[in-house]
Design an enzyme around this catalytic site. Sequence first.
Site, short mmCIF file in Angstrom:
data_model
loop_
_atom_site.label_atom_id
_atom_site.label_comp_id
_atom_site.label_asym_id
_atom_site.label_seq_id
_atom_site.Cartn_x
_atom_site.Cartn_y
_atom_site.Cartn_z
N ASP A 84 -50.74 45.11 52.23
CA ASP A 84 -51.78 43.87 51.75
C ASP A 84 -53.24 44.33 51.99
OD1 ASP A 84 -51.63 44.22 54.66
OD2 ASP A 84 -52.73 41.91 54.98
N GLU A 149 -51.54 42.65 57.81
CA GLU A 149 -52.34 43.30 58.85
C GLU A 149 -53.91 42.90 58.40
OE1 GLU A 149 -54.85 46.83 60.17
OE2 GLU A 149 -54.68 45.73 58.20
#
Length: 417
Positions: A84, A149
């Site tokens: 991400d 994350e």
Amino acid sequence: MQVLKNTYAEVLKLAEKYKPDMSRFLRDLIAIPSESCDEQKVVLRIKEEMEKVGFDKVEIDPMGNILGYIGQGKHLIAMDAHIDTVGVGNPENWQYDPYMGYEDDEIIIGRGASDQTGGMVSMVYAGKIIKDLGLEDDYTLVVVGSVQEEDCDGLCWQYIINEDKLRPEFVVITEPTDGKIYRGQRGRMEIKVTTKGVSCHGSAPERGDNAIYKMADILKELRALHENLQDHPFLGKGSLTVSEIFHTSPSRCAVADSCWISIDRRLTAGEDGELALNQIRNLPAVKVAGALVEMYTYERPAYTGLLYPTEAYFPTWLIEDGHPVCYTLEDAYKGLFETDPVVDKWTFSTNGVSIMGRYGIPCIGFGPGHEDQAHAPNERTWKKELVMAAAMYAVIPSVYVSKYAAQMPEDTKNLVE
């Protein structure tokens, strides 16, 4: 020794050969917006590439993490890249479109180039190099593309360890390391401080109790607290910054009846969550205001819809310089590049906060890209570092199994405790 040296040369040759493929793959990943909780399309693109280069098995778990496997040996080794990204920020600060990006002979620009889809790309092509050269040994390598994350570092690995029941002997974190090997980082936590007041008409503020004014004195003391936090010779100083401020009020013509702030607290060795909370609770202005000091929780569903709540507490971790996994990466680096590596630490936070910080599984860092590119406009990475990282990841498992697996301690001490 000569056989090993020849292997290093072959690995480097293949890594260089696959530089155009890695560049193309990275450009493809950058072109897919993949902010936290919206990673599905980039996960599917990674799955396609893993299958193309010959991974033995590829799975997507219920949280949406992608796990690609090579080998069936007894030593389970993991490598991790979060896939991400943060958002773009102000588009006017970008010289190039953050998703279309830019490429020349040396660099690739785009959101996520360093932080940290470059690490994902190098891991996938390390898998291809392992397959091409027959480097499988008594290990099982799992390459992880982890989600969420940027929103909540380590949450993905809480799920992987607790629910997927995956517990590797060690994990290579492929966040950017500026060409160095990293063995630790400061931890962090997200803190909320709230003051309460009583609203009244703004024309007669003395009738109320302004929550913003109460917060003003607290802000001054927080700034002073930051200057006096603990230091550590390797990890550096603890830090504190106020990152957000909010309020409630009946209108613009009224006294604010509540105010709250968010604090980004970075924790060095010797600091933990309870210490950090009590430092703020004990500030005179906090006591006078009767302010509430608490830790945030993270409760946002993954793109799969799965909700896995956790405290916004991310523990500090540090492994010893002479740990077998440190030696593994140092030997791999020396063998490939014929020079000594620099061993250092991250300034920012990684999934190691869960892997090592919560669960005691040793982590070691090596990744393409530079820390100062993380979350920056015109984010970039360097093609030569994609090649270096792919070569490192291809030989790390073999070096570990042949030289250091037998030396692994039953428990790895976290040197910050």
